[in-house]
Write an enzyme that holds these catalytic residues in place. Structure first.
Site, PDB file in Angstrom:
ATOM      1  CG  ASN A 485      40.992  41.808  34.379  1.00  0.00           C
ATOM      2  OD1 ASN A 485      40.553  40.675  34.535  1.00  0.00           O
ATOM      3  ND2 ASN A 485      42.216  42.049  33.927  1.00  0.00           N
ATOM      4  CG  ASP A 486      34.518  39.675  35.745  1.00  0.00           C
ATOM      5  OD1 ASP A 486      34.214  40.698  36.381  1.00  0.00           O
ATOM      6  OD2 ASP A 486      33.799  39.194  34.850  1.00  0.00           O
ATOM      7  CB  CYS A 487      40.879  37.532  35.860  1.00  0.00           C
ATOM      8  SG  CYS A 487      39.745  36.434  34.985  1.00  0.00           S
TER       9      CYS A 487
END
Length: 813
Positions: A485-487
């Site tokens: 999850n890059d966020c």
């Protein structure tokens, strides 16, 4: 729920047929399978490029424009005072008939107006740096008709980023040449470029235009070009400004007569010494050679037949017959097709990604392999080497690399601590499919630096060690910049709206931010790595790996379990994320997926409890949300995830990519009905049947994100086509639901079925054999194989051994 369909599946022809041009979003297709690609919408919008959508873009496209989907490959027909396009846009003249057929690497668009029919077949032939556009005009009236035909392609000045920025240069650099019916785009060819493009038609032309303002008119749009409205080409010659390529042909058709025109958009590269024939006259020999390959309808039809046969062969590797048309069309056609596209594009070029800001993803491309390796294993092998070559000596890696240079993107950098595990994941999938252990002996550099080469096996070892050497206070993996999850940016702490969450300073010094998602991923890939080591006689390394895996399992059970589900992470300060103790974001999908896939705590009921919690708290009629409850305020210690409004993207949106992780977890637990229920909620053919209008994006492929239950419009889709969902949906249905798993010694048969499934067959090419596998489930069992016979003889165990030739396999649940 209101639903409207804009088309239908044509399974016999492997096409989706769009019958209304006003789709709720442009519905696109991809042309090309190797290194020349085009995106094309149902109204002929889109663009073409060679290898890299940023650095080698041929034609211009306007993202986020008004009206939507402006720019493409357009044909204008002027019939008296009426001007129309076969694809409806850009003139939007009402048509008497419209149809767009998106097929396997081709699109056919047909329009009819006042008894004139125009049909255009668009495709990129195999092994070709160009797009063929075969236009067929037919007069269905009883009178002789005289038409004026104009083509239009607008050149991009090669670098799609500077094409939108550097106008003080761009407006002075555009250069063209005209030779007969071929219009050449040679911008910047005089200096550092060794490539040019051309647009050709296989017929004499009555005029042309190469200057956009002259053709369109300075204050006009594509819907009303002055040259078309007036019915006369200007024979303009571009010097700077905005070069285009437009052919003008006067066509006379007798009653019932048809005429075909072959247009060719081509790309050419010349060696430095062979760039010019004379001062400022480009060497056109390769262009002439390419034109000669497609200068007749017969040659074009033969190339199209070759393309169709190519897809016939690819899609014959795995064919299911389940009696469920909605399932079979996705398994046999569209899911595998989308896997090819994601393998080629990664996440770089769609109608949601401009092809400028992203290259090939390290984690993305490794995941895409699981949906592609059965189709063309040799290309998967090359991709693994390319990916591994961007890795660093400590096991870390660039998060992305550019397909043209195959070098890592410095502006994105690295530090995403899940990335190394995915190299193990992709390599193991390749070896299981092919039996090609020799790939492990390939010498592969670090960071593409000559002289740093080590074996690919060593790359896998440092990938494994990267997790082991980066553990936090609970013995769980440190997250780094982010995990999958890059966020979820636990080491970012950004208050500046002008900086990227992913590329700001990575404040990991002293951080206690640990990831349960990486923990589960490490257990799965660590076991894969250990088994691979055993297979090649490295038992000591296998034992070492399994010890670290066992330690991780214990760390998850002791520090990653929240009582009813798995924690998501620990933050910078060591506080829990994804816990019932939190006010928002109590439960997350990623850790439930990976920890149940790994079977962590299954013997103690942890897997069942976690999956039950997902159903209770996160499931919706449109799929499983990423987290619940949604974040209602910005949490600086969490980063981008809490910057989105509720129900969108990573903030409690339905991130389709990770729904299959839970589905696989359900199959690990033997819960076939639950697995099937989750799977079909995001299966495009089921979505099309239920809510095409609400969903908005293409009903024949998966999208990345569907708005969650907290959103203003739950069920609305975004970010279609280029998503890891494609490979994961394929992997899930082929290996875990239908249960046909490539393994080192053969095909492991292990279905997990809904109670309604009674019998199905799968034809599977594997290594040198073709296996016709019939699964009988008369008692409606979810899990467990009672008996397997091969060619009428019982075998022990559940692995169908490697054999050459054709074989009948019968499986009894």
């Amino acid at each position: 729920m209101e639903n409207k369909k804009y088309g239908h599946f044509d399974d016999a022809n492997r096409e989706y047929v769009i019958t209304d041009p006003k789709t709720p979003w442009p519905w696109i297709n991809y042309l090309g399978n190797e290194d020349f690609f085009s995106l094309i919408s149902n109204t002929a919008g889109g663009y073409s490029f060679y290898k890299d959508a940023k650095f080698r873009r041929l034609t211009r496209y306007r993202y986020n424009g008004v009206p939507m989907d402006a720019g493409g490959r357009y044909f204008y027909l002027k019939d008296g005072d009426t001007v129309w396009n076969p694809g409806w846009k850009p003139c939007k003249t009402s048509l008497d008939f419209y149809e767009c057929r998106h097929g396997m690497s081709y699109t056919r668009i047909m329009g009819r107006k006042n008894d004139i029919e125009a049909s255009v077949l668009f495709f990129v032939p195999l092994h070709t740096w160009g797009e063929v556009q075969k236009l067929s005009l037919t007069n269905h009236s009883t009178e002789t008709r005289r038409l004026k035909l104009f083509s239009l392609a607008e050149w991009c000045l090669w670098n799609a980023a500077t094409d939108m920025e550097n106008f003080q240069r761009n407006f002075s650099t555009g250069e063209v040449e005209v030779e007969g019916s071929t219009l050449y785009h040679k911008t910047e060819y005089r200096e550092r470029r060794n490539h040019y493009a051309f647009y050709h038609v296989n017929a004499p032309i009555d005029g042309y235009d190469t200057d956009r303002e002259t053709f369109v008119g300075l204050y006009n749009g594509f819907d009303e070009p002055e040259a078309v409205t007036e019915g006369k080409a200007r024979n303009s010659f571009a010097h700077g400004w905005s070069p285009i390529a437009s052919h003008y042909i006067e066509v006379e058709l007798q009653p019932g007569e048809s005429r075909d025109f072959v247009f060719l958009l081509g790309y050419v590269e010349n060696e430095q010494a062979d760039k010019f024939l004379a001062p400022q006259v480009i060497n056109k020999q390769k262009a002439h050679d390419l034109i000669a390959r497609f200068d007749t309808v017969d040659k074009v039809d033969a190339a199209f037949t070759e393309l169709k046969n190519y897809w016939e062969r690819l899609l014959s590797v795995f064919v299911s017959h389940t009696g469920n048309d909605k399932l079979d069309r996705m398994v046999n056609i569209w899911n595998q097709y989308q896997c090819m596209v994601t393998f080629n594009m990664s996440r770089s070029a769609s109608f949601f990604e401009s092809g400028i800001g992203r290259g090939m993803g390290f984690r993305d491309s490794n995941q895409d392999l699981i949906g592609f390796v059965h189709l063309i294993p040799e290309r998967a092998r090359e991709r693994i080497i390319d990916i591994a070559s961007t890795q660093f000596a400590d096991g870390g890696c660039y998060h992305q690399y550019q397909p043209l240079s195959k070098r890592g993107n410095n502006d994105i950098g690295g530090g995403f601590n899940d990335d190394p595990c995915w190299l193990i994941f992709g390599t193991v999938a390749y070896i299981k499919e092919t039996g090609d252990f020799s790939i492990l002996d390939e010498m592969v550099p670090f960071d593409n630096q000559v002289g740093t080469e080590v074996t690919l096996l060593e790359h896998l070892r440092v990938s494994f060690n990267h997790v082991v050497e980066n553990l936090g206070p609970h013995g769980l993996p440190l997250i780094g910049r982010a995990d999958w999850n890059d966020c979820l940016n636990l080491n970012c702490f950004s208050w500046d709206p002008n900086e990227s969450f992913q590329t700001t300073e990575n404040k990991t010094e002293g951080s206690k931010a640990e990831s349960l998602m990486i923990a589960g991923l490490f257990v799965v890939t660590g076991r894969d790595y250990a088994e691979l080591c055993r297979r090649i006689g490295k038992d000591d390394e296998a034992e070492r790996a399994l010890k670290h895996v066992a330690d991780m399992v214990e760390a998850v059970k002791h520090h990653g379990w929240d009582g009813e589900w798995f924690l998501r992470a620990y933050d910078f300060y060591g506080n829990k994320i994804g816990s019932d103790e939190n006010e928002e974001g109590k439960i997350f999908i990623e850790s439930q997926g990976w920890c149940t896939m790994a079977g962590i705590g299954q013997e103690d009921g942890l897997v069942d409890k976690a999956l039950d919690s997902v159903k209770e708290r996160m499931d919706t009629e449109f799929g499983i949300v990423l987290n619940n409850p949604a974040f209602t305020t910005y949490h600086v210690e969490y980063g981008e995830i809490s910057s989105y409004p509720e129900g969108y993207k990573e903030n409690a949106g339905i991130f389709c990519h990770n729904n299959p992780w839970v589905v696989i977890g359900e199959t690990v637990a033997g819960r076939g009905d639950d697995a099937w229920n989750h799977y079909t909620k995001i299966l495009p053919s089921y979505v099309e049947e239920r809510y095409s209008l609400l969903h908005k994006v293409e009903p024949y492929v998966n999208c990345q994100m569907v708005a969650g239950k907290d959103a203003a419009r739950p069920g609305e889709g975004k970010n279609s086509w280029l998503t890891g969902t494609a490979a994961w949906m394929w992997y899930t249905v082929s290996e875990f639901i239908l249960g046909i798993k490539p393994d080192y010694d053969g095909l492991l048969i292990d279905p997990c079925l809904p109670s309604t499934a009674r019998e199905y067959t799968v034809s599977r090419k594997f290594r040198n054999g073709m296996y016709q596998i019939t699964v009988k489930n008369l008692d409606g069992r979810a899990k467990g194989v009672r008996q397997i016979t091969v060619d009428g003889k019982k075998i022990s165990g559940t692995v169908v051994p490697l054999m050459e030739g054709n074989h009948m396999v019968e499986v009894t649940m």
